[in-house]
Scaffold this motif. Structure first.
Motif, mmCIF file in Angstrom:
data_model
loop_
_atom_site.group_PDB
_atom_site.id
_atom_site.type_symbol
_atom_site.label_atom_id
_atom_site.label_comp_id
_atom_site.label_asym_id
_atom_site.label_seq_id
_atom_site.Cartn_x
_atom_site.Cartn_y
_atom_site.Cartn_z
ATOM 1 N N GLU A 541 0.861 -1.078 -0.080
ATOM 2 C CA GLU A 541 0.015 0.077 0.225
ATOM 3 C C GLU A 541 0.718 1.300 0.012
ATOM 4 O OE1 GLU A 541 -3.429 0.662 -0.200
ATOM 5 O OE2 GLU A 541 -3.244 -1.738 -0.625
ATOM 6 N N ALA A 542 1.867 1.256 0.752
ATOM 7 C CA ALA A 542 2.689 2.324 0.903
ATOM 8 C C ALA A 542 3.532 2.857 -0.591
ATOM 9 C CB ALA A 542 3.864 2.226 1.873
ATOM 10 N N ARG A 543 3.634 1.696 -1.633
ATOM 11 C CA ARG A 543 3.986 2.026 -2.773
ATOM 12 C C ARG A 543 3.129 2.302 -3.908
ATOM 13 N NH1 ARG A 543 7.668 2.776 0.013
ATOM 14 N NH2 ARG A 543 9.966 1.907 0.054
ATOM 15 N N ARG A 544 1.616 2.534 -3.366
ATOM 16 C CA ARG A 544 0.768 2.836 -4.468
ATOM 17 C C ARG A 544 0.931 4.348 -4.858
ATOM 18 N NH1 ARG A 544 -3.687 -0.496 -5.389
ATOM 19 N NH2 ARG A 544 -4.021 -1.925 -4.104
ATOM 20 N N ARG A 545 1.866 5.257 -4.147
ATOM 21 C CA ARG A 545 2.284 6.614 -4.811
ATOM 22 C C ARG A 545 3.899 6.417 -4.554
ATOM 23 N NH1 ARG A 545 -2.527 9.695 -4.861
ATOM 24 N NH2 ARG A 545 -1.215 11.369 -5.658
ATOM 25 N N LEU A 546 4.620 6.829 -5.737
ATOM 26 C CA LEU A 546 6.041 6.750 -5.845
ATOM 27 C C LEU A 546 6.523 7.714 -6.683
ATOM 28 C CD1 LEU A 546 7.478 3.506 -7.600
ATOM 29 C CD2 LEU A 546 5.412 4.713 -8.052
ATOM 30 N N PRO A 547 7.790 8.102 -6.363
ATOM 31 C CA PRO A 547 8.308 8.962 -7.644
ATOM 32 C C PRO A 547 8.181 8.597 -9.074
ATOM 33 C CG PRO A 547 9.869 9.027 -5.516
ATOM 34 C CD PRO A 547 8.782 7.821 -5.756
ATOM 35 N N LEU A 548 8.083 9.455 -9.703
ATOM 36 C CA LEU A 548 7.954 9.199 -11.129
ATOM 37 C C LEU A 548 9.253 8.282 -11.768
ATOM 38 C CD1 LEU A 548 6.594 9.343 -13.943
ATOM 39 C CD2 LEU A 548 7.685 11.729 -14.430
ATOM 40 N N SER A 549 10.449 8.847 -11.326
ATOM 41 C CA SER A 549 11.519 8.133 -12.079
ATOM 42 C C SER A 549 11.813 6.724 -11.654
ATOM 43 C CB SER A 549 12.907 8.799 -11.365
ATOM 44 O OG SER A 549 13.036 8.865 -9.945
ATOM 45 N N ARG A 550 11.236 6.461 -10.323
ATOM 46 C CA ARG A 550 11.218 5.064 -9.794
ATOM 47 C C ARG A 550 10.145 4.263 -10.687
ATOM 48 N NH1 ARG A 550 12.988 3.083 -4.829
ATOM 49 N NH2 ARG A 550 14.228 4.496 -3.668
ATOM 50 N N PHE A 551 9.243 4.673 -11.096
ATOM 51 C CA PHE A 551 8.367 4.139 -11.910
ATOM 52 C C PHE A 551 8.714 4.008 -13.297
ATOM 53 C CE2 PHE A 551 4.416 4.062 -14.559
ATOM 54 C CZ PHE A 551 3.963 3.110 -14.071
ATOM 55 N N ILE A 552 9.519 4.846 -13.820
ATOM 56 C CA ILE A 552 9.795 4.711 -15.212
ATOM 57 C C ILE A 552 10.865 3.396 -15.179
ATOM 58 C CG2 ILE A 552 11.219 5.699 -16.986
ATOM 59 C CD1 ILE A 552 9.873 8.264 -16.280
ATOM 60 N N TYR A 553 11.637 3.695 -13.950
ATOM 61 C CA TYR A 553 12.820 2.540 -13.950
ATOM 62 C C TYR A 553 12.431 1.046 -13.695
ATOM 63 C CZ TYR A 553 16.741 -0.124 -11.987
ATOM 64 O OH TYR A 553 17.862 -0.685 -11.945
ATOM 65 N N ALA A 554 11.189 1.163 -13.223
ATOM 66 C CA ALA A 554 10.488 -0.276 -12.862
ATOM 67 C C ALA A 554 10.058 -0.978 -13.765
ATOM 68 C CB ALA A 554 9.489 0.011 -11.697
ATOM 69 N N LEU A 555 9.896 -0.117 -14.942
ATOM 70 C CA LEU A 555 9.261 -0.778 -16.196
ATOM 71 C C LEU A 555 10.057 -1.963 -16.983
ATOM 72 C CD1 LEU A 555 7.181 2.025 -17.608
ATOM 73 C CD2 LEU A 555 6.287 0.343 -15.919
ATOM 74 N N GLY A 556 11.357 -1.562 -16.689
ATOM 75 C CA GLY A 556 12.430 -2.246 -17.311
ATOM 76 C C GLY A 556 12.530 -2.090 -18.820
ATOM 77 N N ILE A 557 12.326 -0.980 -19.292
ATOM 78 C CA ILE A 557 12.524 -0.442 -20.678
ATOM 79 C C ILE A 557 14.035 -0.966 -21.074
ATOM 80 C CG2 ILE A 557 12.298 1.403 -22.290
ATOM 81 C CD1 ILE A 557 10.244 2.415 -20.629
ATOM 82 N N PRO A 558 14.491 -1.563 -21.816
ATOM 83 C CA PRO A 558 15.859 -1.847 -22.324
ATOM 84 C C PRO A 558 16.629 -0.464 -22.641
ATOM 85 C CG PRO A 558 14.412 -3.087 -23.635
ATOM 86 C CD PRO A 558 13.396 -2.352 -22.950
ATOM 87 N N HIS A 559 17.711 -0.263 -21.896
ATOM 88 C CA HIS A 559 18.619 0.983 -22.057
ATOM 89 C C HIS A 559 18.134 1.967 -20.906
ATOM 90 C CE1 HIS A 559 20.251 -1.111 -25.444
ATOM 91 N NE2 HIS A 559 19.120 -0.986 -26.130
ATOM 92 N N VAL A 560 17.106 1.928 -20.393
ATOM 93 C CA VAL A 560 16.564 2.773 -19.482
ATOM 94 C C VAL A 560 16.735 2.358 -17.992
ATOM 95 C CG1 VAL A 560 14.639 4.196 -18.480
ATOM 96 C CG2 VAL A 560 14.738 3.675 -21.149
ATOM 97 N N GLY A 561 17.831 2.950 -17.332
ATOM 98 C CA GLY A 561 18.370 2.571 -16.109
ATOM 99 C C GLY A 561 17.824 3.565 -14.889
ATOM 100 N N GLU A 562 18.225 3.928 -13.982
ATOM 101 C CA GLU A 562 18.131 4.853 -12.828
ATOM 102 C C GLU A 562 18.155 6.259 -13.477
ATOM 103 O OE1 GLU A 562 18.426 5.727 -8.210
ATOM 104 O OE2 GLU A 562 19.801 4.497 -9.057
#
Length: 719
Positions: A541-562
């Motif tokens: 529940e605590a992670r239902r809101r999180l910084p945008l950069s973490r969300f983007i990184y979590a998607l695992g898009i190739p070449h897109v790291g932190e």
């Protein structure tokens, strides 16, 4: 007995892009795990030299392939998050780490790079300090009106652990600074450490009490400082060297060397081996002197740190990623060991790569037990480099071989060479699998469209049907720099995936509601209970809101790291804006694609990967389902929140006369601006020097505000 001469692994310049990316991703996973063990558990499983080599190789890859600048091997990452055992303290000035070097040539390049950045001619003096790099625990001490008010560990560089009560028991740390020139707000930073004698005494007491022994003085110092009971800290003779600072209401001196002298005058212990050096030759001479004296010091060091002495030059140089441009750690060399290769295991990565891992007969190298090592890829096992030329004199690696394991240099530990004279007579060349060990799909080596060469990495073609890839993607989604869900680590993901409870990212956020309707609820399962289940759901529940950069990184898009994720988050501000641009950018001739690829640090390769990710129907469906459960939030830069250019898109063009282009970009980004390479309707400001051409014309056409360099400095408040 003679062995085959170890040959240097292929230079990064010889790597193909895909090969570099695979190695980059593998490095990231390994570094993240070692960070956790080192910073949170005070129980590293590899030596500092091994860890430094991981970072070194990763940074070399990033330098050659800027599109890969992501901290899956953590180039933006410093330390690890603060332990939940302690209250948190947010550093007013981030506690960054240092870049590392391992050769004389790297030091020459470091100095040359500084001169290039500052446009400093070779005949103009450049003074640097050289000091021993203490192997301890970083600490920041905050004094207000001369009194110690807080003490914090480095943590993740932004937020550390409040260890004030423990620090008050350390005799070498002044409780009050009484000198007349102490600033009203004064943060002194340095390293807590233990002497060799103190370390031996502590381990002797541990042994007598039947408690585990500390592996080395650094672990013992960290464990001593991070005690919940300050009396335990007080019983251990911790020491402290001061060598840096954080927030200062005013700086009492103008150079690094003078600041260290100032600390000494205020009552801190400073290292007597700190020297000023005016040439690379002097730096290297002092490095060799310290290395020769290392065994006699009575405490652990692992290298020498060089810093630009002039503080005004330090400010101009600024920072890049996780480290300052004006400082470098010159590390001492590592060691090798010989052992037996007992097996080769193939692990499937989240992108389908088949990654060979050597299972070794355990061997101790410099006090660290090594039982696994990387074998890089299929060609490396066969004795072929990425350029198709022989490595190790063309000698292949076989199960049963006696091998040389290296502690530093590449992916660490790594199998460096083979002792041919000890090869069993019945050994056979290793046959790399052509089918995925996880799903049985064909595993192929694709042809790199950029080079026309066959990729060195063999990849499973199973895609989403491959359980190994699905598992790894989920593990990445919940990893420390992505959603970071407490209690939902790799082992739990394996368990939930195997049972069908979590097979897609969105399943994590519907787990609680599904559990309430399940016939066999988690609470009733072996190893679970009401409290553990409650804690897991609370963490989700605590992670239902999180910084945008973490969300983007979590998607695992190739070449897109932190790092890339942070750049994208800062540029677009919202996930909807990124998504709309990425979808529109499927037309490579569009303004959307031009915008995407003109973001500083986001080039054509990363842009293509983002576009392809959003083109996939299954990814769009996943995003819709995920966004119905979670909300990515924009991130505000604390350092730049009062900057007049924060959030604005700036383009520099023409010949800048008062600063280099690199320095201008660094300054703008430090102030929270977005630096673009081309002018568009979204450009807010253009800074034009002499010789500005088409970009200036387009800015005028679009009615964009135009400044010269003086106007830029006036705007940002620098004269």
């Amino acid at each position: 007995m003679p062995v085959s001469t170890p040959s240097a692994r292929p230079h990064v310049e010889q790597l193909g892009f895909d090969e570099a990316r695979r190695e980059h991703e593998a490095l990231g996973r390994e570094i993240a795990e070692h960070d956790r063990r080192y910073y949170e558990d005070d129980a590293p499983t590899i030596s500092d030299a091994e860890y430094d080599a991981l970072r070194r190789r990763y940074e070399e890859i990033e330098a050659q392939f800027p599109e890969l600048r992501t901290p899956e091997s953590l180039s933006e990452k410093v330390g690890a998050r603060a332990s939940d055992k302690f209250a948190k303290i947010r550093h007013r000035v981030p506690m960054l780490s240092l870049a590392n070097a391992f050769s004389d040539e790297a030091i020459e390049e470091f100095v040359a790079r500084i001169r290039r950045f500052l446009q400093l001619p070779s005949d103009k003096p450049l003074v640097l300090t050289a000091e021993p790099k203490i192997d301890g625990l970083s600490l920041s001490l905050r004094y207000e009106r001369g009194s110690l008010v807080t003490a914090a560990t480095r943590g993740d560089g932004t937020e550390g652990e409040d260890v004030t009560a423990n620090v008050r028991t350390i005799g070498e740390i002044p409780q009050r600074l009484r000198a007349a020139d102490v600033p009203e707000i004064c943060e002194v930073r340095g390293e807590v450490y233990l002497s060799h004698d103190a370390f031996a005494a502590i381990n002797e007491r541990q042994s007598e009490a039947g408690k585990p022994l500390f592996a080395n003085p650094r672990n013992a110092a960290a464990g001593s400082l991070r005690q919940l009971d300050p009396r335990i800290t007080a019983s251990r003779p911790l020491k402290f060297f001061a060598y840096s600072w954080g927030e200062m209401s005013s700086l009492p001196r103008r150079t690094q060397f003078e600041m260290i002298a100032c600390f000494a005058a205020w009552g801190f212990k400073t290292n007597p081996l700190t020297r000023r050096c005016s040439t690379v030759e002097e730096l290297l001479a002092h490095y060799r002197f310290i290395e020769a004296e290392r065994a006699q010091l009575g405490y652990d060091i692992d290298g020498v740190v060089y810093k630009v002495d002039d503080l005004s030059l330090q400010e101009r140089l600024g920072f890049v990623s996780r480290s300052p441009r004006w400082a470098l750690a010159h590390k001492f060399p590592a060691q090798n060991a010989t052992t037996v290769l007992e097996g080769i295991e193939i692990n499937v990565g989240r992108t389908g790569s088949l990654n060979p891992l050597a299972r070794l007969k355990p061997v101790t190298v410099g006090g660290v037990v090594v039982s696994n090592a990387t074998l890089h890829n299929e060609d490396y096992i066969r004795g072929i480099g990425s350029d198709g030329q022989p490595i190790r004199n063309g000698v292949d690696i076989r199960i049963g071989d006696t091998v040389i394991v290296q502690r530093a240099g590449d992916v660490i530990p790594k199998v460096l060479d083979v002792v041919l004279e000890r090869r069993p007579p019945d050994s056979k060349p290793y046959e790399f699998p052509t089918q995925c060990p996880a799903c049985g799909s064909h595993a192929v080596r694709e042809v790199n469209p950029r080079t026309g060469k066959e990729d060195s990495v063999r990849r499973c073609t199973g895609g989403l049907i491959c359980p190994a890839q699905a598992r790894e993607r989920l593990k990445h989604f919940v990893s420390r720099y992505a959603f970071d869900i407490e209690g939902l680590g790799e082992q739990r993901i394996e368990e939930f995936y195997s049972e069908g409870l979590v097979t897609r990212p969105q399943d994590i956020f519907t787990l609680q509601s599904r559990n309430s309707r399940a016939l066999q609820r988690l609470e009733k399962r072996e190893g679970w209970g009401e409290t553990s289940v409650k804690n897991l759901f609370a963490a989700i529940e605590a992670r239902r809101r999180l910084p945008l950069s973490r969300f983007i990184y979590a998607l695992g898009i190739p070449h897109v790291g932190e790092t890339s994720a942070k750049l994208l988050a800062r540029h677009f501000g919202s996930f909807d804006a990124l998504r709309q641009t990425a979808c529109a950018a499927s037309d490579r001739d569009s303004e959307a694609f031009a915008e995407l690829t003109s973001i500083g640090g986001i080039g054509r390769v990363v842009g293509d990967a983002i576009v392809e990710f959003f083109k996939e129907t299954h990814n769009e469906e996943m995003l819709d389902a995920l966004l119905s459960e979670v909300t990515p939030e924009p991130e505000e830069s604390q350092a730049a929140k009062n900057s007049p250019v924060a959030g604005k898109t700036v383009v520099f063009t023409g010949s800048l006369e008062q600063m280099t282009r690199e320095e201008a970009k660094a300054m703008a980004e430090r102030l929270g601006a977005k630096v673009a390479g081309s002018v568009s309707k979204k450009t807010d400001l253009i800074v034009a020097g002499p010789g500005a051409g088409s970009k200036l014309d387009k800015a005028r056409e679009l009615g964009i505000k135009i400044l010269d360099e003086d106007g830029w400095f006036e705007l940002v408040g620098r004269s």
